[in-house]
Motif scaffolding. Structure first.
Motif, PDB file in Angstrom:
ATOM      1  N   ALA A 259       1.237  -0.995  -5.231  1.00  0.00           N
ATOM      2  CA  ALA A 259       0.017  -1.471  -5.863  1.00  0.00           C
ATOM      3  C   ALA A 259      -0.831  -2.222  -4.864  1.00  0.00           C
ATOM      4  N   VAL A 260      -2.124  -2.180  -5.050  1.00  0.00           N
ATOM      5  CA  VAL A 260      -3.035  -2.921  -4.182  1.00  0.00           C
ATOM      6  C   VAL A 260      -3.986  -3.718  -5.057  1.00  0.00           C
ATOM      7  N   THR A 261      -4.531  -4.787  -4.478  1.00  0.00           N
ATOM      8  CA  THR A 261      -5.522  -5.552  -5.228  1.00  0.00           C
ATOM      9  C   THR A 261      -6.911  -5.123  -4.787  1.00  0.00           C
ATOM     10  N   LEU A 262      -7.904  -5.499  -5.571  1.00  0.00           N
ATOM     11  CA  LEU A 262      -9.279  -5.091  -5.286  1.00  0.00           C
ATOM     12  C   LEU A 262      -9.783  -5.639  -3.948  1.00  0.00           C
ATOM     13  N   SER A 263      -9.208  -6.771  -3.545  1.00  0.00           N
ATOM     14  CA  SER A 263      -9.738  -7.433  -2.349  1.00  0.00           C
ATOM     15  C   SER A 263      -9.156  -6.868  -1.059  1.00  0.00           C
ATOM     16  N   ILE A 264      -8.412  -5.780  -1.157  1.00  0.00           N
ATOM     17  CA  ILE A 264      -7.752  -5.244   0.029  1.00  0.00           C
ATOM     18  C   ILE A 264      -8.780  -4.705   1.035  1.00  0.00           C
ATOM     19  N   SER A 265      -8.452  -4.863   2.316  1.00  0.00           N
ATOM     20  CA  SER A 265      -9.396  -4.392   3.342  1.00  0.00           C
ATOM     21  C   SER A 265      -9.292  -2.881   3.489  1.00  0.00           C
ATOM     22  N   GLN A 280       5.896  10.884   0.417  1.00  0.00           N
ATOM     23  CA  GLN A 280       5.772  12.179  -0.260  1.00  0.00           C
ATOM     24  C   GLN A 280       6.288  12.202  -1.686  1.00  0.00           C
ATOM     25  N   CYS A 281       6.397  11.089  -2.266  1.00  0.00           N
ATOM     26  CA  CYS A 281       6.904  11.149  -3.635  1.00  0.00           C
ATOM     27  C   CYS A 281       5.882  10.617  -4.635  1.00  0.00           C
ATOM     28  N   ALA A 282       4.836   9.967  -4.186  1.00  0.00           N
ATOM     29  CA  ALA A 282       3.859   9.484  -5.157  1.00  0.00           C
ATOM     30  C   ALA A 282       2.470   9.823  -4.681  1.00  0.00           C
ATOM     31  N   ARG A 283       1.597   9.979  -5.614  1.00  0.00           N
ATOM     32  CA  ARG A 283       0.229  10.322  -5.254  1.00  0.00           C
ATOM     33  C   ARG A 283      -0.747   9.201  -5.573  1.00  0.00           C
ATOM     34  N   TYR A 284      -0.226   8.181  -6.250  1.00  0.00           N
ATOM     35  CA  TYR A 284      -1.157   7.171  -6.743  1.00  0.00           C
ATOM     36  C   TYR A 284      -0.823   5.798  -6.203  1.00  0.00           C
ATOM     37  N   LEU A 285      -1.875   5.030  -6.055  1.00  0.00           N
ATOM     38  CA  LEU A 285      -1.708   3.601  -5.824  1.00  0.00           C
ATOM     39  C   LEU A 285      -2.240   2.905  -7.064  1.00  0.00           C
ATOM     40  N   TRP A 286      -1.454   1.985  -7.603  1.00  0.00           N
ATOM     41  CA  TRP A 286      -1.961   1.232  -8.758  1.00  0.00           C
ATOM     42  C   TRP A 286      -2.855   0.116  -8.261  1.00  0.00           C
ATOM     43  N   VAL A 287      -3.876  -0.169  -8.996  1.00  0.00           N
ATOM     44  CA  VAL A 287      -4.787  -1.236  -8.605  1.00  0.00           C
ATOM     45  C   VAL A 287      -4.639  -2.387  -9.599  1.00  0.00           C
ATOM     46  N   ILE A 288      -4.410  -3.581  -9.029  1.00  0.00           N
ATOM     47  CA  ILE A 288      -4.179  -4.731  -9.896  1.00  0.00           C
ATOM     48  C   ILE A 288      -5.086  -5.884  -9.494  1.00  0.00           C
ATOM     49  N   ASP A 289      -5.204  -6.875 -10.385  1.00  0.00           N
ATOM     50  CA  ASP A 289      -5.968  -8.060  -9.994  1.00  0.00           C
ATOM     51  C   ASP A 289      -5.022  -9.143  -9.480  1.00  0.00           C
ATOM     52  N   GLU A 290      -5.540 -10.339  -9.264  1.00  0.00           N
ATOM     53  CA  GLU A 290      -4.740 -11.399  -8.629  1.00  0.00           C
ATOM     54  C   GLU A 290      -3.513 -11.750  -9.468  1.00  0.00           C
ATOM     55  N   ASN A 291      -3.621 -11.572 -10.805  1.00  0.00           N
ATOM     56  CA  ASN A 291      -2.502 -11.923 -11.680  1.00  0.00           C
ATOM     57  C   ASN A 291      -1.575 -10.735 -11.944  1.00  0.00           C
ATOM     58  N   ARG A 292      -1.668  -9.731 -11.116  1.00  0.00           N
ATOM     59  CA  ARG A 292      -0.872  -8.517 -11.267  1.00  0.00           C
ATOM     60  C   ARG A 292      -1.229  -7.718 -12.510  1.00  0.00           C
ATOM     61  N   ARG A 293      -2.358  -8.057 -13.133  1.00  0.00           N
ATOM     62  CA  ARG A 293      -2.767  -7.265 -14.298  1.00  0.00           C
ATOM     63  C   ARG A 293      -3.301  -5.916 -13.853  1.00  0.00           C
TER      64      ARG A 293
END
Lengths: 365, 248
Positions: A259-265, A280-293
Motif C-alpha cells: 500500500a502507498v499513501t497519497l503523499s508518496i513521491s 509478479q503476483c499482484a497487479r495493484y497497489l492499495w492507496v491509503i491515507d495517513e490513518n491507513r484508511r
C-alpha cells in the motif's frame, strides 16, 4: 461433558428417538440437525429432563441426570428456545436475572451480572435494562434470551433453534456475535437447528438425525467432504464445496498488502511498481491515507506510463469492494464474482487496510 | 406522575361519586327536599327502621364476606384446575361454572333458605356461590392464556411448578383475574339487595319495604345508594388493577 447412551423416547407407538448415542465434549458446540420430526428437539429436551427418556442413560460430567432434582439440574443449564419466551411482565434486567435469583444471588452481584451481560450483547444496560420485552425488536429479544441463559454462568447451554425466527440479516449478525462470545466462554453447547448452513458455520461437531436415529456424527468438514450416505449427501445439498467456505473466514486467507499513501513521491511510487512487477503476483497497489484508511487502488500496469498517483487512483466504494476480517469466505467469494476481480482489500471496522485476499488462494483451498 | 395520569379517569369519577354518596347517606332531609316536589303524596320520605349508614354497613359486611370467600375459593379452584394433576377436573368445572352462571340469583337465594334458613347467613352463602363463577372462569381463562413458550422457558430455567405459578402465570393473568373479581363484586353488590327478602337487611330493606308499601322514596333510597356504592367499589378495584398493571 454430556453423554447420551442408548437413549430412546417413544410416544405410544411412535419412536421419537431410537437408541441414540452421543457424546459432547467440554467446550464443544454440537449441532443436532435433521428434517423436522427427526427427534432433534426431543433429544435436546431429554438432557435437561423437559422430556424423560423411555430408556437409556444421560450423564452430565459423569452424573446421571435422573438422579438430580429436575429444577436444580435445569438451573445449572442455560436454555434458549426459538420462541424466546421472555417474561412479558418483567423488565429485561429481571428477565436476565431469573436464574440468579432462583439461586439466591445477592442483589449487588446479580445487578452487576445483568449489566455485564447486556454489555456483552451490545445492549446498553441504561437504555435496555428497564425496558419490557414488548418494547424490543426480534433480534434484541433473542439476544436477551441468550443473555438470560448465560446469566448464572452455566457450563452447559441447550439451544433449540434459537435464531430460527429471525430474518437472515439479524440471524447472521447474531450468529457472529454468538460465535465471538462462545470463542471466549467455551461453553458446552447442544444446538438444535434445521438449517444446514447454520450447523456448518457454528458447530464444532454436527450430529445428523433421521427418524430418531443418528446418521452421522462428525466435524462439519468431514460431514461436507465425506457424507456417510445418500441421505446425508442430499441433506447437506449440492453446494457442499460452497458450504465449506462458509466455515472459513477471510482471516484464513489474509495476505499482507502493498500500500502507498497519497503523499508518496513519484520516484518512490515507481520503485514500488517495479517491486510489484518483480514479485509478479499482484497487479495493484492499495492507496491509503495517513490513518491507513483505504482510499482506492492504482493499477501497476499504468506504472510504466508514468502516470501520477492522483491520475491513476481508482476510488473504491467500501460497501461494494471491500471485505472485513471476520466475513465468511462464502461472502468474500460472492464479492469476487460480483465485482469480477481477483483480489480484494480486507479492512477492519474503521476502514483501515489490514491486508488482501486473492481469488487464486481461495480456489486452491 | 405517570401513575396519576393512568388513574386520572378513576380519580375524577371518585371525586364526583364519593361526595354525592356521603351527602345522600348522611343528610336524611335531603331526600324529602328533593323528592317532595315529585312525590307529594307520601307521608314518609326516609326509611324509618334503620339509618342509611347502618343499612350500608350491613350491605358492606355481606358483600365483603361473600366476595372475599369467592375470591379465595374461586382463584384457588381456577389454579387447581389448570395444574397438571387438576387438569382432569377442568371440563367438569368449566361446565359447572357455565351452568351456575345461568341460575338467576333469586333462585339461588330461594334454594338457600330451606337449607340455611333466613337472615344474613344464607344470603352470604348464596352471594358466595353466585360470585364464585366469574372468578373461576376468569382465573382459568387468565392462566390458560399464558403462552406455552413462557411456561416452557420458566420450566426450562429451573422454576418449580409453584414458582412458575406465582412468579410468572399469576402476574401475567392478573388483569384477567381482576376483571372477574370486579364483575363478581359488582354483581354481588346488586344481588345482595335481594337478601332483604329473606331478612338479611342491607340496602335491599328500603327497596323491599318500599315495594310492599308503595313508597317510591324508599325504593329510590335503597337503589340509588346501592348503585353509587357499586360505582365506587368498581372504581376502587379498577385503581387496584391499574396500580399493579401500570407497568408494561
Amino acid at each position: 461433558m454430556i453423554r447420551l447412551q442408548a437413549v430412546s423416547k417413544s410416544y405410544g407407538t411412535h419412536q421419537a428417538v431410537t437408541n441414540l448415542d452421543l457424546t459432547v465434549d467440554e467446550g464443544e458446540l454440537c449441532c443436532l440437525i435433521g428434517p423436522s420430526g427427526c427427534g432433534k428437539s426431543t433429544a435436546l429436551k431429554m438432557i435437561n429432563r423437559m422430556v424423560e427418556p423411555t430408556s437409556g442413560v444421560i450423564t452430565i460430567g459423569g452424573r446421571n441426570v435422573r438422579e438430580m432434582v429436575p429444577e436444580q439440574l435445569r438451573r445449572g443449564i442455560g436454555y434458549v428456545i426459538q420462541s424466546i419466551g421472555l417474561f412479558p411482565h418483567m423488565t429485561v434486567r429481571d428477565n436476565i436475572l431469573v436464574v440468579p435469583r432462583l439461586l439466591n444471588w445477592e442483589d449487588g452481584k446479580a445487578a452487576a451480572r445483568a449489566a455485564e451481560l447486556l454489555d456483552l450483547f451490545e445492549l446498553s444496560p441504561a437504555q435496555f435494562g428497564g425496558k419490557y420485552p414488548g418494547e424490543l425488536s426480534g433480534g434484541q429479544a433473542q439476544r436477551v434470551g441468550v443473555a438470560r441463559a448465560l446469566a448464572a454462568d452455566p457450563k452447559i447451554l441447550l439451544m433449540d433453534e434459537p435464531f430460527g425466527a429471525l430474518d437472515p440479516i439479524n440471524r447472521e449478525h447474531l450468529q457472529n456475535q454468538f460465535m465471538a462470545i462462545q470463542r471466549e466462554l467455551r461453553k458446552t453447547i447442544v444446538f438444535v437447528t434445521h438449517d444446514i448452513d447454520e450447523a456448518v458455520r457454528l458447530g464444532s461437531k454436527v450430529a445428523l438425525l433421521r427418524q430418531g436415529q443418528l446418521v452421522q456424527y462428525t466435524t462439519p468438514e468431514q460431514l461436507l467432504s465425506s457424507p456417510a450416505d445418500n441421505f446425508v449427501k442430499k441433506f447437506v445439498g449440492l453446494d457442499r464445496a460452497l458450504k465449506r467456505l462458509s466455515r472459513l473466514s477471510t482471516q484464513d486467507f489474509l495476505r499482507p498488502a502493498a500500500a502507498v499513501t497519497l503523499s508518496i513521491s513519484p520516484e518512490e511510487l515507481r520503485r514500488q511498481f517495479r517491486l510489484l512487477e518483480e514479485s509478479q503476483c499482484a497487479r495493484y497497489l492499495w492507496v491509503i491515507d495517513e490513518n491507513r484508511r483505504l482510499l482506492g487502488w492504482i493499477d501497476a500496469t499504468d506504472g510504466g506510463s508514468g502516470v501520477t498517483l492522483k491520475e491513476g487512483l481508482v476510488e473504491v466504494d467500501p460497501a461494494e469492494m471491500t471485505v472485513k476480517e471476520n466475513y465468511s469466505l462464502k461472502h468474500a467469494l460472492s464479492m469476487f464474482v460480483q465485482q469480477g476481480v481477483v483480489c480484494l482489500p480486507v479492512v477492519d471496522d474503521q476502514r483501515a487496510l489490514c491486508g488482501e485476499i486473492r481469488l487464486a488462494d481461495v480456489l486452491q483451498s | 406522575m405517570q401513575l396519576m395520569r393512568n388513574l386520572s379517569t378513576q380519580i375524577v369519577l371518585l371525586a364526583v361519586t364519593a361526595p354525592v354518596f356521603i351527602l345522600l347517606a348522611s343528610w336524611g332531609e335531603i331526600w324529602e327536599l328533593l323528592l317532595s316536589p315529585v312525590l307529594p303524596d307520601l307521608q314518609q320520605y326516609i326509611y324509618p327502621r334503620f339509618g342509611l349508614w347502618q343499612l350500608i354497613w350491613q350491605h358492606v359486611v355481606m358483600v365483603f364476606i361473600s366476595s372475599t370467600l369467592s375470591v379465595l375459593v374461586g382463584v384457588g379452584l381456577g389454579m387447581l384446575a389448570t395444574r397438571g394433576f387438576g387438569r382432569d377436573f377442568l371440563p367438569a368445572l368449566n361446565g359447572l361454572v357455565s351452568i351456575g352462571q345461568t341460575f338467576p340469583p333469586v333462585a339461588v337465594l330461594a334454594l338457600a333458605v330451606p337449607v340455611l334458613g333466613f337472615g344474613a347467613g344464607p344470603t352470604i352463602a348464596a352471594l358466595f356461590l353466585y360470585g364464585l363463577l366469574p372468578i373461576v372462569r376468569n382465573t382459568i381463562g387468565g392462566l390458560e392464556s399464558v403462552g406455552p413458550e413462557v411456561r416452557e422457558a420458566a420450566t426450562g430455567m429451573g422454576m418449580s411448578e409453584m414458582q412458575t405459578l406465582w412468579r410468572v402465570e399469576m402476574p401475567l393473568s392478573f388483569p384477567v383475574i381482576m376483571a372477574g373479581v370486579k364483575t363478581s363484586v359488582i354483581i354481588n353488590i346488586g344481588t345482595a339487595t335481594i337478601g332483604a327478602t329473606i331478612g338479611a337487611g342491607g340496602l335491599g330493606a328500603p327497596i323491599v319495604t318500599g315495594l310492599a308499601s308503595d313508597n317510591t322514596a324508599y325504593i329510590l333510597q335503597g337503589s340509588i345508594i346501592a348503585a353509587l356504592f357499586a360505582i365506587i367499589v368498581d372504581t376502587l378495584l379498577e385503581m387496584v388493577e391499574r396500580l399493579f398493571a401500570s407497568r408494561r
